[in-house]
Design an enzyme around this catalytic site. Structure first.
Site, short mmCIF file in Angstrom:
data_model
loop_
_atom_site.label_atom_id
_atom_site.label_comp_id
_atom_site.label_asym_id
_atom_site.label_seq_id
_atom_site.Cartn_x
_atom_site.Cartn_y
_atom_site.Cartn_z
CB ILE A 21 -0.96 0.03 1.06
CG1 ILE A 21 -2.03 -1.34 1.10
CG2 ILE A 21 -1.84 1.49 1.36
CD1 ILE A 21 -3.00 -1.29 2.19
CB ALA A 96 2.58 -8.30 15.47
CE1 TYR A 157 -4.10 -6.29 11.70
CE2 TYR A 157 -5.02 -4.76 13.31
CZ TYR A 157 -4.37 -4.87 12.26
OH TYR A 157 -3.56 -3.95 11.72
CE LYS A 164 -2.08 -0.88 11.46
NZ LYS A 164 -1.29 -0.34 10.97
CB THR A 195 -0.03 -6.21 1.15
OG1 THR A 195 -0.33 -6.27 2.50
CG2 THR A 195 -0.50 -5.08 0.49
C1 IMJ Z 1 -2.94 -9.47 9.95
C2 IMJ Z 1 -3.09 -10.11 10.97
C3 IMJ Z 1 -4.39 -10.71 11.05
C4 IMJ Z 1 -5.49 -10.41 10.45
C5 IMJ Z 1 -5.39 -9.65 9.38
C6 IMJ Z 1 -4.06 -9.15 9.13
N1 IMJ Z 1 -6.34 -9.20 8.39
C7 IMJ Z 1 -5.68 -8.06 7.76
C8 IMJ Z 1 -4.40 -8.05 8.10
C9 IMJ Z 1 -7.56 -9.39 8.37
C10 IMJ Z 1 -6.49 -7.36 6.62
C11 IMJ Z 1 -3.31 -7.27 7.49
N2 IMJ Z 1 -3.02 -6.22 8.23
C12 IMJ Z 1 -4.19 -4.93 8.25
C13 IMJ Z 1 -1.74 -5.69 8.94
O1 IMJ Z 1 -2.18 -4.61 9.74
C14 IMJ Z 1 -0.82 -6.63 9.07
C15 IMJ Z 1 0.06 -6.40 9.93
C16 IMJ Z 1 1.20 -7.54 10.17
C17 IMJ Z 1 1.29 -8.46 9.32
C18 IMJ Z 1 2.38 -9.44 9.83
C19 IMJ Z 1 2.60 -10.62 8.86
C20 IMJ Z 1 3.97 -11.44 9.00
C21 IMJ Z 1 4.61 -10.98 10.39
N3 IMJ Z 1 4.13 -9.98 11.05
C22 IMJ Z 1 3.19 -9.13 10.89
N4 IMJ Z 1 3.14 -7.91 11.52
C23 IMJ Z 1 2.03 -7.12 11.40
O2 IMJ Z 1 5.46 -11.86 10.57
#
Ligand code: IMJ
Length: 257
Positions: A21, A96, A157, A164, A195
């Site tokens: 993004i 995370a 999440y 957030k 992504t």
């Molecule tokens: C991330 C985790 C669980 C559910 C999620 C997401 N959904 C969405 C996301 C429904 C849309 C993506 N998102 C909004 C994020 O903010 C992702 C953050 C993120 C993703 C990872 C994946 C790999 C890792 N650490 C991460 N830390 C933050 O090792």
């Protein structure tokens, strides 16, 4: 009003690859003439960020791990030397530990909680503080990326949702601090986009399906749509907007079911 970002400069933190993004935000800003600085962490990201930066005339690429204060200092020192000033900051950074993004939230470890908040929430304040001297007197704009999991419970999440919520509260406090200096601070709460940050998340496909079925617009959003909202929030068109979260989610957040 005719808008142009010609002669303006911005920094984008959080581009990983073409699907990011943050890259869509950069593309929208560069399209209207903004000169950009990109930051990355690690050698793998450096390669892909440098390749993307090639598409943005006059851009620069710098390392920046937001957990290292001296790296943030060095980044903004370099931006100051290269650009002399700064109009826009796009903060699209979150992390995370993988084990914190599955199962029940109550298992979250103290370390996992602290790390998620350090990278995903505190970093906005840390970056803003260093950007400030370069933004003084230019009516600049700071934009960060959030997600609905910060105000509602979204399965898996977990600690990112708490981070957030802290990020969006930080936006309000920063907006109050910086409003008198003409600097605006806002968040974009984006719907799910495929992504790197969304890869390997269990149930992601069914979440996209549910949004297609239930959102007012009966579809998911694209990274480009977030990019153009970032352009709006970075431009004079949004000069009366600060401290808020704009949802770019095909209206999904208004639904009760
Ligand atoms: C991330 C985790 C669980 C559910 C999620 C997401 N959904 C969405 C996301 C429904 C849309 C993506 N998102 C909004 C994020 O903010 C992702 C953050 C993120 C993703 C990872 C994946 C790999 C890792 N650490 C991460 N830390 C933050 O090792």
């Amino acid at each position: 009003m005719k808008i142009t970002l010609e002669g303006k400069t911005g920094i984008i933190l959080g581009v990983a690859n073409k699907r990011s993004i943050a890259w869509a935000c950069a593309s929208s800003l560069a399209r209207e003439g903004m000169r950009l600085a990109f930051t990355y962490i690690g050698e793998r990201m450096e390669k892909s960020v440098r390749a993307l930066a090639e598409e943005c005339p006059g851009s620069i690429v710098l390392p920046c791990d937001v957990t290292k204060p001296e790296e943030i200092d060095a980044t903004f020192e370099a931006v100051g030397e290269e650009f002399g000033h700064l109009d826009t900051v796009v903060h699209a950074v979150a992390f995370a530990k993988k084990e914190e993004l599955e199962g029940d939230f109550y298992h979250t470890s103290k370390e996992g909680y602290m790390l998620a908040h350090e990278v995903s929430a505190y970093s906005l304040t840390a970056v803003t503080r260093r950007a400030l001297p370069l933004m003084e007197g230019r009516n600049g704009s700071i934009v960060t990326l959030s997600y609905l999991g910060g105000d509602r419970v979204v399965p898996n999440y977990n600690v990112m949702g708490i981070a957030k919520a802290a990020l969006e509260a930080s936006v309000r406090y920063l907006a109050a601090d910086l409003g008198p200096r003409g600097i605006r601070v806002n968040a974009i709460s984006a719907g799910p986009v495929r992504t790197l940050a969304a890869s390997g998340i269990s149930g992601f496909n069914s979440m996209l399906d549910a949004i297609e079925e239930r959102s007012p617009m009966k579809r998911n959003i694209t990274a480009d749509e977030v990019g153009d909202t970032c352009l709006f929030l970075s431009s004079e068109l949004s000069r009366g907007i600060t401290g808020t979260t704009l949802y770019v989610d095909a209206g999904y957040h208004i639904m009760g079911f």
